[in-house]
Design an enzyme around this catalytic site. Structure first.
Site, PDB file in Angstrom:
ATOM      1  N   GLY A  77      -9.212   0.068   3.853  1.00 23.39           N
ATOM      2  CA  GLY A  77      -8.716   1.095   4.769  1.00 23.39           C
ATOM      3  C   GLY A  77      -7.589   1.903   4.184  1.00 23.39           C
ATOM      4  N   CYS A  87       9.318  -1.588   5.793  1.00 22.00           N
ATOM      5  CA  CYS A  87      10.381  -2.390   5.188  1.00 22.00           C
ATOM      6  C   CYS A  87      10.430  -3.750   5.916  1.00 22.00           C
ATOM      7  CB  CYS A  87      11.726  -1.677   5.298  1.00 22.00           C
ATOM      8  SG  CYS A  87      12.357  -1.615   6.983  1.00 22.00           S
ATOM      9  N   TYR A 119      -3.451   0.871   8.102  1.00 21.03           N
ATOM     10  CA  TYR A 119      -2.241   0.251   7.524  1.00 21.03           C
ATOM     11  C   TYR A 119      -1.096   1.250   7.483  1.00 21.03           C
ATOM     12  CZ  TYR A 119      -5.496  -3.275   5.666  1.00 21.03           C
ATOM     13  OH  TYR A 119      -6.453  -4.250   5.525  1.00 21.03           O
ATOM     14  N   CYS A 128       9.069   3.324   4.053  1.00 22.36           N
ATOM     15  CA  CYS A 128       8.753   2.762   5.366  1.00 22.36           C
ATOM     16  C   CYS A 128       8.512   3.913   6.351  1.00 22.36           C
ATOM     17  CB  CYS A 128       9.892   1.876   5.845  1.00 22.36           C
ATOM     18  SG  CYS A 128       9.674   1.282   7.533  1.00 22.36           S
ATOM     19  N   GLU A 168      -6.729  -2.604  -8.051  1.00 22.07           N
ATOM     20  CA  GLU A 168      -7.094  -3.431  -6.894  1.00 22.07           C
ATOM     21  C   GLU A 168      -7.340  -4.886  -7.326  1.00 22.07           C
ATOM     22  OE1 GLU A 168      -6.671  -2.194  -4.063  1.00 22.07           O
ATOM     23  OE2 GLU A 168      -6.859  -0.033  -4.397  1.00 22.07           O
ATOM     24  N   MET A 228       0.854  -1.189   0.000  1.00 22.08           N
ATOM     25  CA  MET A 228       0.000   0.000   0.000  1.00 22.08           C
ATOM     26  C   MET A 228       0.897   1.249   0.000  1.00 22.08           C
ATOM     27  SD  MET A 228      -3.084  -1.028   2.618  1.00 22.08           S
ATOM     28  CE  MET A 228      -3.927   0.548   2.411  1.00 22.08           C
ATOM     29  N   PHE A 229       0.433   2.294  -0.645  1.00 20.28           N
ATOM     30  CA  PHE A 229       1.124   3.593  -0.749  1.00 20.28           C
ATOM     31  C   PHE A 229       2.407   3.533  -1.586  1.00 20.28           C
ATOM     32  CE2 PHE A 229      -1.107   3.451   3.338  1.00 20.28           C
ATOM     33  CZ  PHE A 229      -1.973   4.509   3.206  1.00 20.28           C
ATOM     34  N   SER A 230       2.600   2.461  -2.354  1.00 20.47           N
ATOM     35  CA  SER A 230       3.840   2.331  -3.126  1.00 20.47           C
ATOM     36  C   SER A 230       3.762   3.033  -4.487  1.00 20.47           C
ATOM     37  CB  SER A 230       4.181   0.848  -3.324  1.00 20.47           C
ATOM     38  OG  SER A 230       3.129   0.195  -4.011  1.00 20.47           O
ATOM     39  N   GLY A 231       2.587   3.524  -4.860  1.00 21.52           N
ATOM     40  CA  GLY A 231       2.456   4.229  -6.132  1.00 21.52           C
ATOM     41  C   GLY A 231       1.913   3.363  -7.264  1.00 21.52           C
TER      42      GLY A 231
HETATM   43  N1  LIG Z   1       4.766   6.072   3.239  1.00 22.01           N
HETATM   44  C1  LIG Z   1       4.534   6.480   1.976  1.00 22.01           C
HETATM   45  N2  LIG Z   1       5.363   6.130   0.975  1.00 22.01           N
HETATM   46  C2  LIG Z   1       5.164   6.566  -0.282  1.00 22.01           C
HETATM   47  N3  LIG Z   1       4.086   7.324  -0.659  1.00 22.01           N
HETATM   48  C3  LIG Z   1       3.210   7.673   0.297  1.00 22.01           C
HETATM   49  C4  LIG Z   1       3.381   7.289   1.644  1.00 22.01           C
HETATM   50  N4  LIG Z   1       2.348   7.796   2.360  1.00 22.01           N
HETATM   51  C5  LIG Z   1       1.563   8.451   1.477  1.00 22.01           C
HETATM   52  N5  LIG Z   1       2.055   8.387   0.230  1.00 22.01           N
HETATM   53  C6  LIG Z   1       1.408   8.969  -0.949  1.00 22.01           C
HETATM   54  O1  LIG Z   1       0.848   7.912  -1.683  1.00 22.01           O
HETATM   55  C7  LIG Z   1       1.060   8.160  -3.074  1.00 22.01           C
HETATM   56  C8  LIG Z   1       0.923   6.852  -3.841  1.00 22.01           C
HETATM   57  O2  LIG Z   1      -0.453   6.546  -3.893  1.00 22.01           O
HETATM   58  P1  LIG Z   1      -1.036   5.369  -4.762  1.00 22.01           P
HETATM   59  O3  LIG Z   1      -0.532   5.437  -6.161  1.00 22.01           O
HETATM   60  O4  LIG Z   1      -2.531   5.430  -4.566  1.00 22.01           O
HETATM   61  O5  LIG Z   1      -0.419   4.080  -4.037  1.00 22.01           O
HETATM   62  P2  LIG Z   1      -0.939   2.587  -4.032  1.00 22.01           P
HETATM   63  O6  LIG Z   1      -1.930   2.420  -5.141  1.00 22.01           O
HETATM   64  O7  LIG Z   1       0.293   1.754  -4.233  1.00 22.01           O
HETATM   65  O8  LIG Z   1      -1.543   2.361  -2.668  1.00 22.01           O
HETATM   66  C9  LIG Z   1       2.432   8.796  -3.107  1.00 22.01           C
HETATM   67  O9  LIG Z   1       2.651   9.542  -4.278  1.00 22.01           O
HETATM   68  C10 LIG Z   1       2.370   9.698  -1.887  1.00 22.01           C
HETATM   69  O10 LIG Z   1       1.776  10.926  -2.218  1.00 22.01           O
HETATM   70  C1  LIG Z   2      -2.732  -5.313   3.041  1.00 22.65           C
HETATM   71  C2  LIG Z   2      -4.217  -5.433   2.887  1.00 22.65           C
HETATM   72  C3  LIG Z   2      -4.936  -4.399   2.316  1.00 22.65           C
HETATM   73  N1  LIG Z   2      -6.279  -4.497   2.178  1.00 22.65           N
HETATM   74  C4  LIG Z   2      -7.034  -3.390   1.575  1.00 22.65           C
HETATM   75  C5  LIG Z   2      -6.764  -2.030   2.140  1.00 22.65           C
HETATM   76  C6  LIG Z   2      -7.053  -1.103   0.973  1.00 22.65           C
HETATM   77  O1  LIG Z   2      -8.459  -0.856   0.968  1.00 22.65           O
HETATM   78  C7  LIG Z   2      -6.669  -1.955  -0.243  1.00 22.65           C
HETATM   79  C8  LIG Z   2      -5.307  -1.621  -0.812  1.00 22.65           C
HETATM   80  O2  LIG Z   2      -5.302  -0.370  -1.377  1.00 22.65           O
HETATM   81  P1  LIG Z   2      -4.021   0.346  -2.041  1.00 22.65           P
HETATM   82  O3  LIG Z   2      -4.587   1.018  -3.245  1.00 22.65           O
HETATM   83  O4  LIG Z   2      -3.016  -0.714  -2.390  1.00 22.65           O
HETATM   84  O5  LIG Z   2      -3.496   1.297  -1.049  1.00 22.65           O
HETATM   85  O6  LIG Z   2      -6.645  -3.307   0.212  1.00 22.65           O
HETATM   86  C9  LIG Z   2      -6.937  -5.654   2.573  1.00 22.65           C
HETATM   87  O7  LIG Z   2      -8.164  -5.766   2.411  1.00 22.65           O
HETATM   88  N2  LIG Z   2      -6.234  -6.678   3.122  1.00 22.65           N
HETATM   89  C10 LIG Z   2      -4.888  -6.620   3.306  1.00 22.65           C
HETATM   90  O8  LIG Z   2      -4.289  -7.598   3.816  1.00 22.65           O
HETATM   91 ZN   LIG Z   3      11.696   0.303   8.072  1.00 18.98          ZN
END
Ligand SMILES: Nc1ncnc2c1ncn2[C@@H]1O[C@H](COP(=O)(O)OP(=O)(O)O)[C@@H](O)[C@H]1O
Ligand SMILES: Cc1cn([C@H]2C[C@H](O)[C@@H](COP(=O)(O)O)O2)c(=O)[nH]c1=O
Ligand SMILES: [Zn+2]
Length: 200
Positions: A185, A194, A190, A162, A106, A35-38
């Site tokens: 969520g 690392c 979450y 991280c 997703e 999550m939050f990896s872009g």
């Molecule tokens: N710990 C974090 N590491 C990297 N990005 C983060 C973090 N917390 C918030 N962000 C934000 O989340 C954005 C990525 O969102 P998103 O593409 O929706 O990620 P994902 O789909 O992988 O959950 C980043 O550009 C940044 O603005």
């Molecule tokens: C790790 C994990 C995540 N989820 C849910 C939480 C969020 O609603 C999405 C992931 O969204 P993102 O775009 O990658 O930030 O998945 C879950 O249901 N169960 C898990 O173990």
């Molecule tokens: Zn760490």
């Protein structure tokens, strides 16, 4: 300097190869990570480029993902692109067969048929771009993701930062005491960690 240049050109070249392939043979690209990896940002970036190239693009996400917006794929920094929510992967096959590019966000929430659906679309000449969590909060492969990754031409693993130490994060650490695999969520539930901080 030279190395950095090669890396950049390598990435762009690879995207161009996939664009050309889609005109003839279709392809599957996966963007995975914690999550939050872009992942969503990268998915949107690739889909926007396809739209700029005037390709016919359809975007899907599971109906169960109601966060942010039901009719759009939305990143954590509020970048968004309209999409069609679907109940199962078979709907993607039905609605995506006659377009040039299919985007799926997703993907971990879809059924096990997703790999078959992506494969069938790619074999029909569609460029399929799939974004999803590779691991659940327990660090286990999530839903159909490993199956899709296995048959993909390209797998891009992206990393968050991280929140404990600032190193690249590959795990989604669950902060709340809920044992269900699926728990929608954001930051309240979450945090990306690392390997070291996840195992603490
Ligand atoms: N710990 C974090 N590491 C990297 N990005 C983060 C973090 N917390 C918030 N962000 C934000 O989340 C954005 C990525 O969102 P998103 O593409 O929706 O990620 P994902 O789909 O992988 O959950 C980043 O550009 C940044 O603005
Ligand atoms: C790790 C994990 C995540 N989820 C849910 C939480 C969020 O609603 C999405 C992931 O969204 P993102 O775009 O990658 O930030 O998945 C879950 O249901 N169960 C898990 O173990
Ligand atoms: Zn760490």
């Amino acid at each position: 300097m030279i190395l950095a240049g090669c890396k950049v050109f390598g990435m762009l070249f690879s995207e161009d190869v996939f664009k050309r392939r889609s005109e003839h043979g279709g392809s599957i690209e996966v963007v995975c990570g914690s999550m939050f990896s872009g992942k969503t940002e990268e998915l949107i970036r690739r889909l926007r480029r396809a739209q700029i190239a005037r390709l016919n693009v359809e975007i899907f996400k599971p109906m169960t993902d109601t966060r942010y917006d039901e009719m759009a794929v939305v990143s954590h920094n509020q970048n968004s692109i309209p999409c069609t929510p679907v109940e199962s992967s078979s709907a993607i096959l039905l609605l995506g067969s006659h377009v040039q590019v299919v985007g799926i966000d997703e993907a971990q929430f879809f059924d096990e048929e997703l790999a078959y659906v992506c494969d069938t679309l790619a074999n029909k000449g569609v460029r399929v771009i799939v974004a999803g969590l590779d691991m659940d909060y327990k660090g286990k492969p999530f839903g159909p993701m490993p199956g899709v990754m296995a048959i993909a031409e390209s797998v891009t693993k992206v990393h968050a930062v991280c929140v404990q130490c600032g190193n690249p994060a590959l795990y989604s650490y669950r902060l709340v005491p809920d044992g269900a695999r699926i728990l929608l969520g954001e930051k309240e539930s979450y945090e990306p960690r690392c390997r070291n901080c996840y195992n603490l």
